[in-house]
Design a protein around this motif. Structure first.
Motif, PDB file in Angstrom:
ATOM      1  N   VAL A  84       0.835  -1.199   0.000  1.00 34.92           N
ATOM      2  CA  VAL A  84       0.000   0.000   0.000  1.00 34.92           C
ATOM      3  C   VAL A  84       0.869   1.248   0.000  1.00 34.92           C
ATOM      4  O   VAL A  84       0.579   2.237  -0.690  1.00 34.92           O
ATOM      5  CB  VAL A  84      -0.958  -0.002   1.211  1.00 34.92           C
ATOM      6  CG1 VAL A  84      -1.733   1.309   1.302  1.00 34.92           C
ATOM      7  CG2 VAL A  84      -1.928  -1.169   1.105  1.00 34.92           C
ATOM      8  N   VAL A  87       2.080   1.695  -3.522  1.00 37.08           N
ATOM      9  CA  VAL A  87       1.043   2.229  -4.402  1.00 37.08           C
ATOM     10  C   VAL A  87       0.834   3.719  -4.140  1.00 37.08           C
ATOM     11  O   VAL A  87       0.713   4.515  -5.077  1.00 37.08           O
ATOM     12  CB  VAL A  87      -0.280   1.464  -4.219  1.00 37.08           C
ATOM     13  CG1 VAL A  87      -1.429   2.173  -4.912  1.00 37.08           C
ATOM     14  CG2 VAL A  87      -0.152   0.055  -4.768  1.00 37.08           C
ATOM     15  N   ALA A  88       0.792   4.112  -2.873  1.00 38.11           N
ATOM     16  CA  ALA A  88       0.615   5.523  -2.535  1.00 38.11           C
ATOM     17  C   ALA A  88       1.750   6.354  -3.113  1.00 38.11           C
ATOM     18  O   ALA A  88       1.530   7.428  -3.699  1.00 38.11           O
ATOM     19  CB  ALA A  88       0.546   5.690  -1.015  1.00 38.11           C
ATOM     20  N   LEU A  91       1.426   6.562  -6.935  1.00 38.10           N
ATOM     21  CA  LEU A  91       0.418   7.554  -7.324  1.00 38.10           C
ATOM     22  C   LEU A  91       0.986   8.968  -7.223  1.00 38.10           C
ATOM     23  O   LEU A  91       0.711   9.825  -8.070  1.00 38.10           O
ATOM     24  CB  LEU A  91      -0.822   7.415  -6.439  1.00 38.10           C
ATOM     25  CG  LEU A  91      -1.667   6.147  -6.629  1.00 38.10           C
ATOM     26  CD1 LEU A  91      -2.745   6.059  -5.557  1.00 38.10           C
ATOM     27  CD2 LEU A  91      -2.308   6.133  -8.016  1.00 38.10           C
ATOM     28  N   ALA A 189      -1.058  -1.294 -10.481  1.00 32.91           N
ATOM     29  CA  ALA A 189      -1.391  -1.554  -9.079  1.00 32.91           C
ATOM     30  C   ALA A 189      -1.703  -3.021  -8.825  1.00 32.91           C
ATOM     31  O   ALA A 189      -1.405  -3.552  -7.745  1.00 32.91           O
ATOM     32  CB  ALA A 189      -2.575  -0.680  -8.656  1.00 32.91           C
ATOM     33  N   SER A 288       9.319  -0.493  -1.868  1.00 34.69           N
ATOM     34  CA  SER A 288       8.381   0.396  -1.182  1.00 34.69           C
ATOM     35  C   SER A 288       9.116   1.501  -0.444  1.00 34.69           C
ATOM     36  O   SER A 288       8.783   2.692  -0.565  1.00 34.69           O
ATOM     37  CB  SER A 288       7.509  -0.395  -0.196  1.00 34.69           C
ATOM     38  OG  SER A 288       6.785  -1.394  -0.862  1.00 34.69           O
ATOM     39  N   TRP A 317      -7.058   9.300  -4.398  1.00 34.26           N
ATOM     40  CA  TRP A 317      -6.996   8.621  -3.107  1.00 34.26           C
ATOM     41  C   TRP A 317      -7.946   7.423  -3.049  1.00 34.26           C
ATOM     42  O   TRP A 317      -7.717   6.477  -2.294  1.00 34.26           O
ATOM     43  CB  TRP A 317      -7.310   9.609  -1.988  1.00 34.26           C
ATOM     44  CG  TRP A 317      -6.327  10.740  -1.936  1.00 34.26           C
ATOM     45  CD1 TRP A 317      -6.500  12.014  -2.394  1.00 34.26           C
ATOM     46  CD2 TRP A 317      -4.980  10.682  -1.443  1.00 34.26           C
ATOM     47  NE1 TRP A 317      -5.355  12.762  -2.212  1.00 34.26           N
ATOM     48  CE2 TRP A 317      -4.408  11.970  -1.629  1.00 34.26           C
ATOM     49  CE3 TRP A 317      -4.203   9.680  -0.858  1.00 34.26           C
ATOM     50  CZ2 TRP A 317      -3.110  12.272  -1.251  1.00 34.26           C
ATOM     51  CZ3 TRP A 317      -2.902   9.985  -0.487  1.00 34.26           C
ATOM     52  CH2 TRP A 317      -2.372  11.258  -0.675  1.00 34.26           C
ATOM     53  N   THR A 319      -8.320   5.185  -5.278  1.00 32.94           N
ATOM     54  CA  THR A 319      -7.572   4.022  -5.750  1.00 32.94           C
ATOM     55  C   THR A 319      -6.815   3.370  -4.610  1.00 32.94           C
ATOM     56  O   THR A 319      -6.764   2.135  -4.489  1.00 32.94           O
ATOM     57  CB  THR A 319      -6.586   4.444  -6.862  1.00 32.94           C
ATOM     58  OG1 THR A 319      -7.314   4.972  -7.967  1.00 32.94           O
ATOM     59  CG2 THR A 319      -5.735   3.263  -7.322  1.00 32.94           C
ATOM     60  N   LEU A 320      -6.239   4.188  -3.760  1.00 32.65           N
ATOM     61  CA  LEU A 320      -5.473   3.672  -2.626  1.00 32.65           C
ATOM     62  C   LEU A 320      -6.380   2.914  -1.652  1.00 32.65           C
ATOM     63  O   LEU A 320      -6.020   1.850  -1.140  1.00 32.65           O
ATOM     64  CB  LEU A 320      -4.769   4.818  -1.909  1.00 32.65           C
ATOM     65  CG  LEU A 320      -3.764   4.439  -0.827  1.00 32.65           C
ATOM     66  CD1 LEU A 320      -2.621   3.648  -1.427  1.00 32.65           C
ATOM     67  CD2 LEU A 320      -3.238   5.689  -0.129  1.00 32.65           C
TER      68      LEU A 320
END
Length: 470
Positions: A84, A87-88, A91, A189, A288, A317, A319-320
């Motif tokens: 996560v 991914v954040a 983005l 993602a 990460s 956000w 999507t997260l």
């Protein structure tokens, strides 16, 4: 670790397992029908997990009620995954590209080099998607950068955007994005969803370089196939775009010289790519952590390229949230034993445990391709299927690394968004331009899917086997 299931209960399915399956059915209905947005459905799933499991018996101690606090903890557990954080940060990196316009400049530079011949522009559209896949971890952002430029070239020649040339170029851009969603770990993602489950349940960390070694050769061959399939499927009205180079030069002139922000972003992006590629080789820092540190630099005053306020407005956000809740749901399926039960019910009748691994890959891959037709989000599809594939992999005889290769290969198939405009967000973005029809997209998607499937089988029997993946 998977929780052992009492076989006397519903054929091995406990009460928490039945609850988890009911929530999965609800989630799939929401995702397939899009009755509400993905973000809203994610919040609803959190509530259902908290209440459904909370008011039921505990997983480890069925004589005690779990409690809604523990249920909510499981529902929010996905937010603690390192995937996560990646991914954040991805983005935010895509937002930095949008804020500076660097992705558009890269696309224009490639097209200027491609020239004015239609065949060369077609190659240029594929090359742009390849280059951007390394630096822009958002399939939608990559398609959004390329499609308007290609349509501008079509318009400069006096053709309508829904001309055959327009359809050829825009479909190529969208399909190339899907191809390289597979080739690059950080390209999409859904890859990170799968890797989150693999790390959590199988205890295996897959580095950026390992993924690239496995997937990039497949994507490279698919890019070649894409070129010839597109040339066969859609015949453009013209063989060259007169004045196309001048139009590109004009757009580059409008952008002006590279700004300081763009230069800083290039430096950070190249360094980030270097650290991704050398993970586990030159240093022990995971992808990460590296990406989060890079985003920290991008947000610094003077040193960075954009402010937090700008990032807030550009980052999706929702999507997260969908990503994290998808991991939570998959983890619930695994911990309650529902994934194991569902795998046995779905694939057990086929006798996969008695088949050679290649035959199993062939059969399950067809299943993955077909079920993708009902999903507009590969991220949601990965959340639903990867836990089931992990449970199935544990039963496959002769599978290397506990079935890691089998799960990775199915993740590749989950990214097959070639058939329909609704199969992937980048397809929908391209379709929204009005440059092509669904029938034209399908005409290119069917041969692409067949070639991709056959390449998966070929690689499973040769290259991936030689590398020890399967």
């Amino acid at each position: 670790m998977l929780i052992p299931i009492d076989p006397s209960i519903e054929g091995g399915l406990t009460t928490p397992g039945r609850t988890a399956l009911a929530i999965l059915v609800f989630a799939v209905v929401m995702w397939v029908t899009e009755a509400v947005s993905y973000s809203v459905s994610a919040i609803m799933i959190v509530g259902l997990i908290a209440l459904g499991l909370g008011f039921g018996p505990g997983i480890e101690d069925p004589d005690q009620m779990m409690g809604t606090s523990a249920g909510l903890g499981m529902a929010l557990g996905g937010f603690s995954s390192s995937s996560v954080a990646l991914v954040a940060a991805a983005l935010a990196l895509a937002a930095a590209m949008q804020a500076t316009g660097l992705h558009k400049r890269l696309a224009l530079l490639v097209l200027r080099f491609a020239g004015e011949k239609t065949s060369n522009i077609l190659i240029g559209a594929i090359v742009i998607s390849i280059i951007l896949a390394f630096f822009v971890p958002s399939a939608t952002a990559r398609a959004g950068a390329v499609a308007p430029i290609l349509l501008g070239m079509v318009a400069a020649f006096g053709l309508a955007k829904n001309s055959r040339l327009g359809a050829l170029l825009v479909i190529t851009a969208a399909q190339a994005v899907s191809v390289w969603n597979i080739g690059i770990k950080t390209g999409a993602a859904q890859n990170l969803v799968a890797l989150g489950f693999i790390e959590q349940e199988m205890g295996i960390q897959v580095s950026w370089g390992e993924w690239f070694l496995w997937a990039a050769p497949w994507s490279a061959l698919m890019s070649v196939a894409l070129y010839f399939i597109m040339r066969w499927a859609i015949k453009p009205e013209v063989d060259s775009i007169a004045g196309g180079r001048d139009m590109i030069a004009g757009q580059l002139a409008e952008l002006g010289p590279m700004s300081g922000r763009e230069k800083r972003l290039v430096v950070i992006a190249v360094l980030l790519l270097f650290f991704w590629a050398t993970e586990k080789v030159l240093h022990p820092v995971d992808s990460s952590t590296i990406t989060v540190i890079a985003i920290g630099f991008l947000l610094l005053p003077r040193v960075g390229v954009f402010s937090w306020k700008t990032a807030e407005s550009l980052i999706n956000w929702g999507t997260l949230i969908v990503f994290a809740v998808g991991i939570s749901l998959g983890t619930v399926l695994l911990q309650t034993g529902a994934a194991t039960w569902l795998s046995a019910q779905t694939f057990g009748a086929l006798g996969l445990d008695r088949l050679p691994l290649l035959a199993t890959i062939a059969l399950v891959s067809v299943f993955t391709i077909l079920i993708h037709l009902g999903f507009a989000s590969a991220t949601s599809l990965a959340s639903a299927l990867i836990p089931i594939f992990i449970a199935l992999a544990a039963t496959l005889p002769g599978a290397a690394n506990g079935g890691l290769g089998f799960v990775i290969i199915q993740q590749f198939l989950i990214s097959f968004g070639f058939l329909l405009p609704v199969s992937a967000p980048q397809n929908m973005l391209a379709y929204g331009t009005g440059a092509f029809t669904a029938k034209q997209f399908l005409r290119t998607g069917i041969p692409l899917t067949i070639v991709g499937y056959l390449l998966v089988l070929l690689f499973s029997a040769t290259y991936w086997k030689w590398l020890g993946l399967v």
